[in-house]
Design an enzyme around this catalytic site. Sequence first.
Site, PDB file in Angstrom:
ATOM      1  N   ARG A  78       0.846  -1.185   0.000  1.00  0.00           N
ATOM      2  CA  ARG A  78       0.000   0.000   0.000  1.00  0.00           C
ATOM      3  C   ARG A  78       0.885   1.240   0.000  1.00  0.00           C
ATOM      4  O   ARG A  78       1.961   1.236   0.571  1.00  0.00           O
ATOM      5  CB  ARG A  78      -0.884   0.025   1.249  1.00  0.00           C
ATOM      6  CG  ARG A  78      -2.050  -0.941   1.201  1.00  0.00           C
ATOM      7  CD  ARG A  78      -2.920  -0.798   2.431  1.00  0.00           C
ATOM      8  NE  ARG A  78      -2.247  -1.268   3.631  1.00  0.00           N
ATOM      9  CZ  ARG A  78      -1.658  -0.510   4.530  1.00  0.00           C
ATOM     10  NH1 ARG A  78      -1.654   0.813   4.395  1.00  0.00           N
ATOM     11  NH2 ARG A  78      -1.075  -1.021   5.581  1.00  0.00           N
ATOM     12  N   TYR A 206      -1.472  -3.481  -6.958  1.00  0.00           N
ATOM     13  CA  TYR A 206      -1.249  -4.194  -5.696  1.00  0.00           C
ATOM     14  C   TYR A 206      -2.555  -4.269  -4.884  1.00  0.00           C
ATOM     15  O   TYR A 206      -3.251  -3.257  -4.743  1.00  0.00           O
ATOM     16  CB  TYR A 206      -0.143  -3.511  -4.854  1.00  0.00           C
ATOM     17  CG  TYR A 206      -0.136  -4.064  -3.461  1.00  0.00           C
ATOM     18  CD1 TYR A 206       0.401  -5.335  -3.219  1.00  0.00           C
ATOM     19  CD2 TYR A 206      -0.750  -3.401  -2.414  1.00  0.00           C
ATOM     20  CE1 TYR A 206       0.338  -5.892  -1.958  1.00  0.00           C
ATOM     21  CE2 TYR A 206      -0.816  -3.957  -1.149  1.00  0.00           C
ATOM     22  CZ  TYR A 206      -0.267  -5.197  -0.927  1.00  0.00           C
ATOM     23  OH  TYR A 206      -0.348  -5.766   0.322  1.00  0.00           O
ATOM     24  N   GLY A 207      -2.823  -5.422  -4.312  1.00  0.00           N
ATOM     25  CA  GLY A 207      -4.065  -5.726  -3.605  1.00  0.00           C
ATOM     26  C   GLY A 207      -4.672  -4.591  -2.786  1.00  0.00           C
ATOM     27  O   GLY A 207      -5.786  -4.137  -3.061  1.00  0.00           O
ATOM     28  N   LYS A 215      -9.624  -2.194   1.898  1.00  0.00           N
ATOM     29  CA  LYS A 215      -9.210  -1.036   2.694  1.00  0.00           C
ATOM     30  C   LYS A 215     -10.015   0.204   2.309  1.00  0.00           C
ATOM     31  O   LYS A 215     -10.364   1.018   3.145  1.00  0.00           O
ATOM     32  CB  LYS A 215      -7.716  -0.776   2.498  1.00  0.00           C
ATOM     33  CG  LYS A 215      -6.840  -1.948   2.900  1.00  0.00           C
ATOM     34  CD  LYS A 215      -7.056  -2.345   4.325  1.00  0.00           C
ATOM     35  CE  LYS A 215      -6.155  -3.475   4.748  1.00  0.00           C
ATOM     36  NZ  LYS A 215      -6.374  -3.896   6.128  1.00  0.00           N
ATOM     37  N   HIS A 235     -10.380  -1.912  11.873  1.00  0.00           N
ATOM     38  CA  HIS A 235      -9.322  -2.799  11.360  1.00  0.00           C
ATOM     39  C   HIS A 235      -9.111  -3.909  12.396  1.00  0.00           C
ATOM     40  O   HIS A 235      -8.106  -3.940  13.096  1.00  0.00           O
ATOM     41  CB  HIS A 235      -8.054  -1.953  11.180  1.00  0.00           C
ATOM     42  CG  HIS A 235      -6.974  -2.611  10.388  1.00  0.00           C
ATOM     43  ND1 HIS A 235      -5.665  -2.216  10.446  1.00  0.00           N
ATOM     44  CD2 HIS A 235      -7.005  -3.646   9.502  1.00  0.00           C
ATOM     45  CE1 HIS A 235      -4.931  -2.959   9.632  1.00  0.00           C
ATOM     46  NE2 HIS A 235      -5.715  -3.839   9.054  1.00  0.00           N
ATOM     47  N   SER A 257      -1.248  -3.596  10.471  1.00  0.00           N
ATOM     48  CA  SER A 257      -0.981  -4.522   9.365  1.00  0.00           C
ATOM     49  C   SER A 257       0.254  -5.376   9.654  1.00  0.00           C
ATOM     50  O   SER A 257       1.248  -4.871  10.177  1.00  0.00           O
ATOM     51  CB  SER A 257      -0.719  -3.717   8.090  1.00  0.00           C
ATOM     52  OG  SER A 257      -1.769  -2.809   7.886  1.00  0.00           O
ATOM     53  N   CYS A 259       0.846  -7.673  11.792  1.00  0.00           N
ATOM     54  CA  CYS A 259       1.193  -7.925  13.199  1.00  0.00           C
ATOM     55  C   CYS A 259       0.502  -9.179  13.728  1.00  0.00           C
ATOM     56  O   CYS A 259       0.389  -9.369  14.934  1.00  0.00           O
ATOM     57  CB  CYS A 259       0.822  -6.734  14.066  1.00  0.00           C
ATOM     58  SG  CYS A 259       1.944  -5.342  13.859  1.00  0.00           S
ATOM     59  N   LYS A 261      -2.799 -10.560  12.875  1.00  0.00           N
ATOM     60  CA  LYS A 261      -4.256 -10.702  13.041  1.00  0.00           C
ATOM     61  C   LYS A 261      -4.725 -12.024  12.453  1.00  0.00           C
ATOM     62  O   LYS A 261      -5.535 -12.720  13.039  1.00  0.00           O
ATOM     63  CB  LYS A 261      -5.002  -9.553  12.350  1.00  0.00           C
ATOM     64  CG  LYS A 261      -5.002  -8.272  13.149  1.00  0.00           C
ATOM     65  CD  LYS A 261      -6.152  -7.327  12.785  1.00  0.00           C
ATOM     66  CE  LYS A 261      -6.082  -6.854  11.358  1.00  0.00           C
ATOM     67  NZ  LYS A 261      -4.853  -6.108  11.054  1.00  0.00           N
ATOM     68  N   THR A 262      -4.201 -12.364  11.266  1.00  0.00           N
ATOM     69  CA  THR A 262      -4.644 -13.605  10.627  1.00  0.00           C
ATOM     70  C   THR A 262      -4.274 -14.800  11.509  1.00  0.00           C
ATOM     71  O   THR A 262      -5.095 -15.689  11.755  1.00  0.00           O
ATOM     72  CB  THR A 262      -4.027 -13.725   9.217  1.00  0.00           C
ATOM     73  OG1 THR A 262      -4.360 -12.549   8.481  1.00  0.00           O
ATOM     74  CG2 THR A 262      -4.547 -14.940   8.477  1.00  0.00           C
ATOM     75  N   ASN A 263      -3.036 -14.806  12.023  1.00  0.00           N
ATOM     76  CA  ASN A 263      -2.613 -15.917  12.882  1.00  0.00           C
ATOM     77  C   ASN A 263      -3.505 -16.017  14.123  1.00  0.00           C
ATOM     78  O   ASN A 263      -3.958 -17.099  14.491  1.00  0.00           O
ATOM     79  CB  ASN A 263      -1.162 -15.715  13.352  1.00  0.00           C
ATOM     80  CG  ASN A 263      -0.167 -15.848  12.216  1.00  0.00           C
ATOM     81  OD1 ASN A 263      -0.519 -16.278  11.122  1.00  0.00           O
ATOM     82  ND2 ASN A 263       1.074 -15.468  12.463  1.00  0.00           N
ATOM     83  N   ASP A 284      -9.438  -9.449   9.422  1.00  0.00           N
ATOM     84  CA  ASP A 284      -8.866  -8.121   9.136  1.00  0.00           C
ATOM     85  C   ASP A 284      -9.814  -6.961   9.415  1.00  0.00           C
ATOM     86  O   ASP A 284      -9.360  -5.909   9.820  1.00  0.00           O
ATOM     87  CB  ASP A 284      -8.428  -8.080   7.654  1.00  0.00           C
ATOM     88  CG  ASP A 284      -7.529  -6.900   7.329  1.00  0.00           C
ATOM     89  OD1 ASP A 284      -6.645  -6.592   8.156  1.00  0.00           O
ATOM     90  OD2 ASP A 284      -7.697  -6.291   6.262  1.00  0.00           O
ATOM     91  N   ARG A 376       1.824 -12.233  -0.649  1.00  0.00           N
ATOM     92  CA  ARG A 376       0.485 -12.494  -0.101  1.00  0.00           C
ATOM     93  C   ARG A 376      -0.154 -13.762  -0.659  1.00  0.00           C
ATOM     94  O   ARG A 376       0.193 -14.229  -1.744  1.00  0.00           O
ATOM     95  CB  ARG A 376      -0.433 -11.322  -0.472  1.00  0.00           C
ATOM     96  CG  ARG A 376      -0.014  -9.979   0.096  1.00  0.00           C
ATOM     97  CD  ARG A 376      -0.479  -9.821   1.497  1.00  0.00           C
ATOM     98  NE  ARG A 376      -0.052  -8.581   2.118  1.00  0.00           N
ATOM     99  CZ  ARG A 376      -0.753  -7.947   3.060  1.00  0.00           C
ATOM    100  NH1 ARG A 376      -1.903  -8.427   3.474  1.00  0.00           N
ATOM    101  NH2 ARG A 376      -0.280  -6.854   3.616  1.00  0.00           N
TER     102      ARG A 376
HETATM  103  C1  OXD Z   1      -3.072  -4.500   5.532  1.00  0.00           C
HETATM  104  C2  OXD Z   1      -3.745  -5.659   4.938  1.00  0.00           C
HETATM  105  O1  OXD Z   1      -2.143  -3.937   4.933  1.00  0.00           O
HETATM  106  O2  OXD Z   1      -4.639  -6.213   5.579  1.00  0.00           O
HETATM  107  O3  OXD Z   1      -3.473  -4.117   6.643  1.00  0.00           O
HETATM  108  O4  OXD Z   1      -3.427  -6.034   3.792  1.00  0.00           O
HETATM  109 MN    MN Z   2      -5.170  -5.163   7.383  1.00  0.00          MN
END
Ligand code: OXD
Ligand code: MN
Length: 590
Positions: A78, A206-207, A215, A235, A257, A259, A261-263, A284, A376
């Site tokens: 981003r 980019y995503g 986002k 978030h 981002s 840090c 969250k997904t885990n 997320d 990603r």
């Molecule tokens: C971020 C994401 O950058 O979720 O926070 O991709």
């Molecule tokens: Mn995020």
Amino acid sequence: MKTLELAAQNTQNSNVTQWVEEMAILCKPDHIFWCNGSDMEKEELTCEAVDKGVLIQLNQQKLPGCYYHRSNPNDVARVEQCTFICTQTREEAGPTNNWAAPEEMYRKLYGLCEGSMQGRTMYVIPYLMGPIGSPMTKVGIELTDSIYVVLNMRIMTRMGNVAYEQLGDSKDFNRGLHTMLDVNPDRRYIAHFPQDNTIISVGSAYGGNVLLGKKCLALRIGSFLGRKEQWMAEHMLIMGVESPVGEKTYVAAAFPSACGKTNFSMLIPPKQFQGWKIWTVGDDIAWMKPGPDGRLYAINPEAGYFGVAPGTNMTSNPNAMKTIQRDTIYTNVALTPDLDVWWEGKDGPVPPKLTDWKGNPWTPDSKEKAAHPNSRFTAPMHNNPALAKEVDDPQGVPISAIIFGGRRASTIPLIYQTFNWIHGVYVGATMGSEMTAAAAGTIGQVRRDPMAMLPFCGYNMGDYFTHWLKMRKHIKYPPKIFSVNWFRKDDRGHFLWPGFTENMRVLKWIVDRCHGRCAAQETPLGWVPKAEDFDMEGLEDHLSKLNEAQEIDLEEWKREVISQDELFIKLYPDLPRELIFQRELLIARL
Ligand code: OXD
Ligand code: MN
């Protein structure tokens, strides 16, 4: 543009067709492709993407349904410096956002879009952010000239005719226009027009910059709409914590981002926690709204995970590893000679030969990383073995706890509970974190990232804090608010807390606190666990480190409070007085 193609639309909604027509007249695509979200369409578009070299088919024995994409090396994260909030006045966007006058930005971007899709196809992507039929769900339509975006949006959102069905003949939908141009950083803008519910993104593929539901809509525009409509776009991950007797407690957590969250949202409890189970609602983003019973209800607006690959493995996140075994798009990871994927921190030995994310040969002696640090996976949430069944529930789940956490090597203890909602808002507002590769910038430097929303708040951050404070009046049973820090280190730079699966111990204390099952010890920061209430069974060797991780060093805290000044001074004119008082109270307690 051919009349025939406009006739091939899947909706009779003239608000949609007129806008698509206007944008097509501007961008002049050779074709318009109206996505319907069907499986056949996915197959057709995937084949086309492979033919055009946008996707590479991965080893289908090992990774069925999986594909690979390499982005332009100048376009891997981003770009906050190119992200604009175009409200009528600069004050509405606030000092933490880049601002441009809407008319000026429309003029500039429409100028860049003029004829930008010549020789290309314009894909019309109707999508839902949120479960089908939920009153909290929003409709978006993204126009893009990137087939990669279409295939990613298909994973990340509920995409297709279902969105037209929810929209009916309403004009209330987010208008998103994306064109890659020549993917040139000098012509890269991600511009939000919250008052028009419109997004224009140019010059990137980019995503985070181009999957406009995520986002851009779910956070920046979402937060703006949330303030107007009395709800919250955050978030945050959302998880369900099920106890051995089947009690379910829902928790939302904001970490910046990359840090974890997904885990955390897919955590598998350690073996000492037999019978406990974590269910992922979202990894997320959370949209939260007070329900008729006085509790705060949350939905996950997304339908997939756009997760960071490096560091993902069977220890950090076994459920993610299972999730990304099929039907996943990988971006900027490394490839093995047999077209399997690899990244730094993946299980097993480092392969002797790889092709790196830029397409160059790579060996373990190479100086550069094989996978980009922000590489990603895009994977459907329905692949997640721990997916909560409530994820499609239109009313969402009632939140009992909100957690704020950053990546901090010092100062911030592993866990404490704030004294009340206002104190919790202060703790969230003053959150700091070391920067990661998810955004272009200086990695490792601590920056204030209020509620992990610094890059995502679509209006003035001071007004955002006021909105948080005001929401309390609408929530009869507010969630309890906690602070965590998995990343505190000792003097030798070693982590004090093992993290990952062991975070369940922290979570269990949080859940017990929510249900009033244990007392706590008061400190200047807030409530911390009493030794007897914090389950360390099987981790007894770590007790002294736990104590170190929980230490409150008054000198460090004085520095912390002083360093909050930078943000407070920046936001001063719009900073709610309550937060200034909270800071005074903290200083007095210290
Ligand atoms: C971020 C994401 O950058 O979720 O926070 O991709
Ligand atoms: Mn995020």
